[in-house]
Motif scaffolding. Structure first.
Motif, PDB file in Angstrom:
ATOM      1  N   THR A 282      13.392  58.815 -91.667  1.00  0.00           N
ATOM      2  CA  THR A 282      13.740  57.432 -91.980  1.00  0.00           C
ATOM      3  C   THR A 282      12.650  56.771 -92.818  1.00  0.00           C
ATOM      4  O   THR A 282      12.437  55.571 -92.749  1.00  0.00           O
ATOM      5  CB  THR A 282      13.986  56.615 -90.692  1.00  0.00           C
ATOM      6  OG1 THR A 282      12.908  56.815 -89.782  1.00  0.00           O
ATOM      7  CG2 THR A 282      15.278  57.034 -90.028  1.00  0.00           C
ATOM      8  N   VAL A 283      11.962  57.565 -93.601  1.00  0.00           N
ATOM      9  CA  VAL A 283      10.998  56.994 -94.538  1.00  0.00           C
ATOM     10  C   VAL A 283      11.760  56.241 -95.620  1.00  0.00           C
ATOM     11  O   VAL A 283      12.972  56.415 -95.805  1.00  0.00           O
ATOM     12  CB  VAL A 283      10.113  58.097 -95.166  1.00  0.00           C
ATOM     13  CG1 VAL A 283       9.240  58.731 -94.109  1.00  0.00           C
ATOM     14  CG2 VAL A 283      10.964  59.145 -95.865  1.00  0.00           C
ATOM     15  N   GLU A 284      11.052  55.412 -96.352  1.00  0.00           N
ATOM     16  CA  GLU A 284      11.722  54.495 -97.275  1.00  0.00           C
ATOM     17  C   GLU A 284      12.505  55.212 -98.383  1.00  0.00           C
ATOM     18  O   GLU A 284      13.468  54.656 -98.919  1.00  0.00           O
ATOM     19  CB  GLU A 284      10.689  53.535 -97.871  1.00  0.00           C
ATOM     20  CG  GLU A 284      10.103  52.592 -96.828  1.00  0.00           C
ATOM     21  CD  GLU A 284       9.147  51.576 -97.416  1.00  0.00           C
ATOM     22  OE1 GLU A 284       8.796  51.726 -98.601  1.00  0.00           O
ATOM     23  OE2 GLU A 284       8.757  50.643 -96.692  1.00  0.00           O
ATOM     24  N   ASP A 285      12.129  56.448 -98.693  1.00  0.00           N
ATOM     25  CA  ASP A 285      12.856  57.182 -99.730  1.00  0.00           C
ATOM     26  C   ASP A 285      14.304  57.478 -99.315  1.00  0.00           C
ATOM     27  O   ASP A 285      15.157  57.738-100.175  1.00  0.00           O
ATOM     28  CB  ASP A 285      12.151  58.506-100.042  1.00  0.00           C
ATOM     29  CG  ASP A 285      10.845  58.304-100.791  1.00  0.00           C
ATOM     30  OD1 ASP A 285      10.650  57.181-101.310  1.00  0.00           O
ATOM     31  OD2 ASP A 285      10.028  59.233-100.837  1.00  0.00           O
ATOM     32  N   VAL A 292      14.648  48.063 -99.043  1.00  0.00           N
ATOM     33  CA  VAL A 292      13.202  48.251 -99.149  1.00  0.00           C
ATOM     34  C   VAL A 292      12.600  47.232-100.106  1.00  0.00           C
ATOM     35  O   VAL A 292      11.622  46.547 -99.785  1.00  0.00           O
ATOM     36  CB  VAL A 292      12.873  49.685 -99.616  1.00  0.00           C
ATOM     37  CG1 VAL A 292      11.371  49.861 -99.775  1.00  0.00           C
ATOM     38  CG2 VAL A 292      13.437  50.703 -98.624  1.00  0.00           C
ATOM     39  N   THR A 293      13.208  47.088-101.290  1.00  0.00           N
ATOM     40  CA  THR A 293      12.615  46.229-102.314  1.00  0.00           C
ATOM     41  C   THR A 293      12.719  44.746-101.956  1.00  0.00           C
ATOM     42  O   THR A 293      11.859  43.958-102.340  1.00  0.00           O
ATOM     43  CB  THR A 293      13.300  46.475-103.668  1.00  0.00           C
ATOM     44  OG1 THR A 293      14.714  46.236-103.532  1.00  0.00           O
ATOM     45  CG2 THR A 293      13.071  47.905-104.136  1.00  0.00           C
ATOM     46  N   GLU A 294      13.753  44.343-101.232  1.00  0.00           N
ATOM     47  CA  GLU A 294      13.922  42.935-100.892  1.00  0.00           C
ATOM     48  C   GLU A 294      13.156  42.532 -99.640  1.00  0.00           C
ATOM     49  O   GLU A 294      13.165  41.372 -99.244  1.00  0.00           O
ATOM     50  CB  GLU A 294      15.411  42.611-100.713  1.00  0.00           C
ATOM     51  CG  GLU A 294      16.211  42.740-101.997  1.00  0.00           C
ATOM     52  CD  GLU A 294      17.669  42.360-101.797  1.00  0.00           C
ATOM     53  OE1 GLU A 294      18.022  41.893-100.691  1.00  0.00           O
ATOM     54  OE2 GLU A 294      18.455  42.531-102.753  1.00  0.00           O
TER      55      GLU A 294
END
Length: 352
Positions: A282-285, A292-294
């Motif tokens: 569940t890493v951001e990738d 993630v960006t918001e």
């Protein structure tokens, strides 16, 4: 302070373990076993049953008797095992509530996870006392949940203790022996229990083979390093998305999932979370980029097709679950839950 010989660090990393056997002299012992659960009690009972088979001796005396709660509508694992294998069974509720029961005398008692205070008269009914197998290095984690607290605290080492039971008190008795081992990374309660009870049964065998000497040389517990393992409740699985980290939630899942699901709230109802995926997945990738960006608020949920999980933002990242169960509804896969709820509104879905 315990003598140095009481602590022994295991070097057996292969998982292969040759269990020592009860000596011929010790096989004449009359034993009372006290326990109730599957993880910690049942392995010890199975060992004692194998080493002290239910064959009547002279005067029709059986070597092994078991004391536990017997509730016919909901038999605990120990009671079920005794009934299946014709082991002499004493009902705790009848024994504890009746002052007229004749005392039953044993050479020694063995207790492993029972949850009831043992009265002095029962201890006195044994020649050498009652030996408690406790899955921690006492005095750390006295109480009913030492395995789970070991995981929740992130302890890198743990162990098992043999102690003589003290009447009407939990986990304060004199130490017969202890054994230390390293706690594997990402271990679950069930696996830690197997490790502890394997070592504990080996210590118990040593103790029974030299019972008089082992019990006579038991030493007082040290007064420093005392911690307490409280009785667990389902509410211990409630996640606080604003303060709990990925590592903490992963530890909660590994410690509690064999008993309770992790919990959150969704639209005013309890939502049970299970089948957590490893944090590496569940890493951001693997999370849809917008979440993630918001920098969405903690508790915001999304579906990750790459992790096949509903992923939820916590204080320092995302955690994912592949099964979700809303109160009074059927358990759903992550995909079914997302299809059923995530497309209903344009706004983000937030667990609380």
């Amino acid at each position: 302070m315990l003598s140095a010989h009481f602590l022994w660090k295991s070097s057996r990393h292969s998982g292969v373990f040759l269990l020592r056997r009860i000596s011929n002299d010790a096989r004449d012992l009359k034993i009372l076993f006290i326990g109730s659960d599957e993880l910690v009690s049942l392995p010890v009972l199975k060992f004692l049953h194998s080493e002290f088979p239910q064959k009547a001796r002279c005067f029709n005396v059986l070597p092994l008797h078991v004391l536990t709660r017997v509730v016919q509508s909901s038999l605990n694992p120990v009671a079920r095992y005794c009934m299946k294998n014709n082991i002499s069974l004493i009902n705790w509720d009848e024994y504890a509530s009746s002052a007229c029961l004749d005392p039953i005398h044993f050479d020694v008692g063995v207790l492993s996870s029972f949850g009831k205070l043992i009265p002095e008269h029962l201890i006195q009914a044994t020649k050498f006392g009652i030996i408690n197998i406790h899955p921690s290095l006492l005095p750390r984690w006295r109480g009913s949940s030492p395995l789970q607290q070991t995981i929740l605290a992130g302890d890198r080492s743990s162990g098992v203790s043999l102690m003589l039971l003290s009447p009407n008190k939990f986990d304060v008795g004199r130490i017969i022996s202890q054994r230390k081992f390293e706690v594997p990374q990402d271990v679950f309660t069930e696996d830690l229990a197997r490790m502890a009870m394997t070592e504990g049964i080996d210590l118990l065998t040593q103790c029974l083979n030299t019972l008089e000497n082992s019990t006579a040389n038991a030493e007082l517990q040290g007064g420093s390093g005392v911690t307490y393992a409280h009785k667990l409740k389902s509410s211990d699985g409630i996640i606080n998305w604003s303060s709990d980290s990925v590592d903490k939630i992963w530890a909660m899942y590994r410690a509690l999932s064999f008993m309770y699901p992790l919990l959150t709230e969704f639209r005013g109802k309890k939502l049970m979370l299970s089948e957590m995926v490893h944090p590496k997945l569940t890493v951001e990738d693997l999370i849809p980029s917008r979440f993630v960006t918001e920098n969405v608020q903690p508790g915001t949920a999304c579906y990750s097709s790459l992790a096949n999980a509903v992923c939820v933002k916590c204080v320092d990242g995302f955690v994912g679950f592949q099964k979700l169960h809303l109160s009074n509804r059927a358990k759903l896969s992550a995909l079914d839950f997302a299809n059923g709820y995530f497309n209903e509104r344009n706004s983000d879905i937030v667990f609380s």
